[in-house]
Design an enzyme around this catalytic site. Structure first.
Site, PDB file in Angstrom:
ATOM      1  CE1 TYR A 144      -3.238  -2.812   0.222  1.00  0.00           C
ATOM      2  CE2 TYR A 144      -3.528  -2.369   2.559  1.00  0.00           C
ATOM      3  CZ  TYR A 144      -3.849  -3.088   1.433  1.00  0.00           C
ATOM      4  OH  TYR A 144      -4.797  -4.094   1.516  1.00  0.00           O
ATOM      5  CB  SER A 148     -14.215  -3.567  -0.013  1.00  0.00           C
ATOM      6  OG  SER A 148     -12.977  -3.185  -0.540  1.00  0.00           O
ATOM      7  N   PRO A 149     -16.020  -3.342   3.263  1.00  0.00           N
ATOM      8  CG  PRO A 149     -16.055  -2.670   5.503  1.00  0.00           C
ATOM      9  CD  PRO A 149     -15.124  -2.869   4.336  1.00  0.00           C
ATOM     10  N   GLY A 178     -17.387   2.300  -0.333  1.00  0.00           N
ATOM     11  CA  GLY A 178     -18.102   3.512   0.048  1.00  0.00           C
ATOM     12  C   GLY A 178     -19.493   3.641  -0.534  1.00  0.00           C
ATOM     13  CG  PHE A 179     -22.553   1.951  -4.033  1.00  0.00           C
ATOM     14  CD1 PHE A 179     -22.678   2.813  -5.113  1.00  0.00           C
ATOM     15  CD2 PHE A 179     -23.657   1.178  -3.684  1.00  0.00           C
ATOM     16  CE1 PHE A 179     -23.865   2.905  -5.818  1.00  0.00           C
ATOM     17  CE2 PHE A 179     -24.850   1.263  -4.384  1.00  0.00           C
ATOM     18  CZ  PHE A 179     -24.947   2.132  -5.459  1.00  0.00           C
TER      19      PHE A 179
END
Length: 333
Positions: A56, A210-211, A215-216
């Site tokens: 990262y 990515s829970p 961000g959607f």
């Protein structure tokens, strides 16, 4: 903040912090001081679980995320759990977005990686060390053997796998018991629910990256939202394309209605759903904003009954959900 166990004895906050976005994936890196301040704010508000990886970073500083996390958490080292990952590099010669991954879990490479991570994290041990992706050229049993050696040496305390299948999990665990897997999981991508039984059988935790579907599911975006900053991968993610908002209208409405009923936010409902659905799940949402950070951590306090969780599950099974990054094609119900 509530706390839970990953595996047999790794005690972590019920909501962790994914640190990737501070320096990778969503445009230009956050200012160093701002990033450190945000991580420390998470600690001050009960978060004890922080996730990073050796890859990262940026083209100029490929490992900057670990450096940030290490500096930020040094004053709290005995109070927090640091997870990092080994086993892949980016193909920076590619013009694709996101950049293609190159797996490499050769024992000598793992050894180099762990030493680099320990130095950047300013610590003498890594609490949870994941193989970032499977390397088809190196048997998982060989990787597990290296993990067993690192545990004996005290350089790592626990280990895990990311994007793992049942077969890989069983083979790895038979050599050196796993503490957690880290796979993509959220309301729009539930494929890994098929692993829940084997994880319960082997007493392995599930860390959800990515829970919020990048961000959607926070409900903060609309069909008019634009991601114009260079390097912001959301610009090419299917769930953020204009047509996806119409396809997901029912999903967003359901989350919004429940959020209103619970005096919560859509993001909190999305996170609370998985926490209440399976006590072995720990989501690690990421953010660059202090108010979003507190919102995410607050999801641990949202109580959903078994009936409410079942109602959400039934609705998800029956509704149309758009394609999602890293997931499956459009599901037509």
């Amino acid at each position: 903040m509530k706390y839970t166990f990953l595996g047999k004895d790794l005690n972590v906050s019920a909501v962790g912090m994914g640190c990737m976005g501070l320096s990778h994936a969503y445009g230009e890196p956050l200012d160093k001081e701002a990033a450190i301040k945000l991580i420390r704010k998470a600690v001050e508000n009960g978060c004890t679980f922080f996730d990073t990886a050796e890859i990262y970073g940026t083209a100029d500083d490929p490992h900057v995320n670990e450096t940030l996390v290490g500096e930020a958490l040094k004053p709290y080292r005995d109070k927090v759990v640091i997870a990092t990952k080994f086993g892949i590099t980016f193909d920076r010669s590619s013009n694709q977005a996101p950049l293609p991954l190159i797996p490499d879990s050769r024992p000598e490479v793992i050894r180099q990686s762990v030493e680099g991570s320990l130095k950047r994290l300013q610590t003498d041990h890594i609490d949870l060390y994941y193989q970032h992706r499977l390397d088809k050229n190196v048997p998982i049993e060989e990787v597990a053997g290296v993990m067993a050696d690192l545990i004996k040496e005290g350089k790592i305390l626990h280990w895990g796998l990311s994007e793992a299948t049942e077969e890989t999990i069983r083979r790895a665990d038979a050599v050196c018991p796993l503490t957690a897997i880290q796979n993509r999981y959220h309301m729009m991508y539930r494929d890994y629910e098929k692993l829940f039984l084997v994880l319960k059988e082997l007493n392995i935790g599930f860390v959800s990256f990515s829970p919020l579907a990048n961000g959607f599911l926070s409900g903060k975006y609309t069909a008019d939202s634009k991601f114009t900053e260079k390097g912001d991968y959301r610009a090419v993610m299917p769930q953020f394309q204009p047509e996806a908002y119409e396809a997901n209208r029912a999903l967003l409405q359901m989350i919004g209605d429940m959020a209103q009923a619970k005096q919560a936010t859509p993001a909190q409902i999305s996170l609370a759903w998985m926490i209440c659905r399976n006590p072995a799940i720990v989501p690690i949402p990421g953010t660059r904003k202090a108010d979003r950070l507190l919102e995410n951590l607050g999801a641990a306090d949202i109580e959903l009954t078994a009936e409410e969780v079942a109602k959400i599950d039934k609705a998800l099974d029956e509704m149309t959900i758009s394609a999602v990054y890293g997931g499956t094609k459009v599901v037509q119900k």
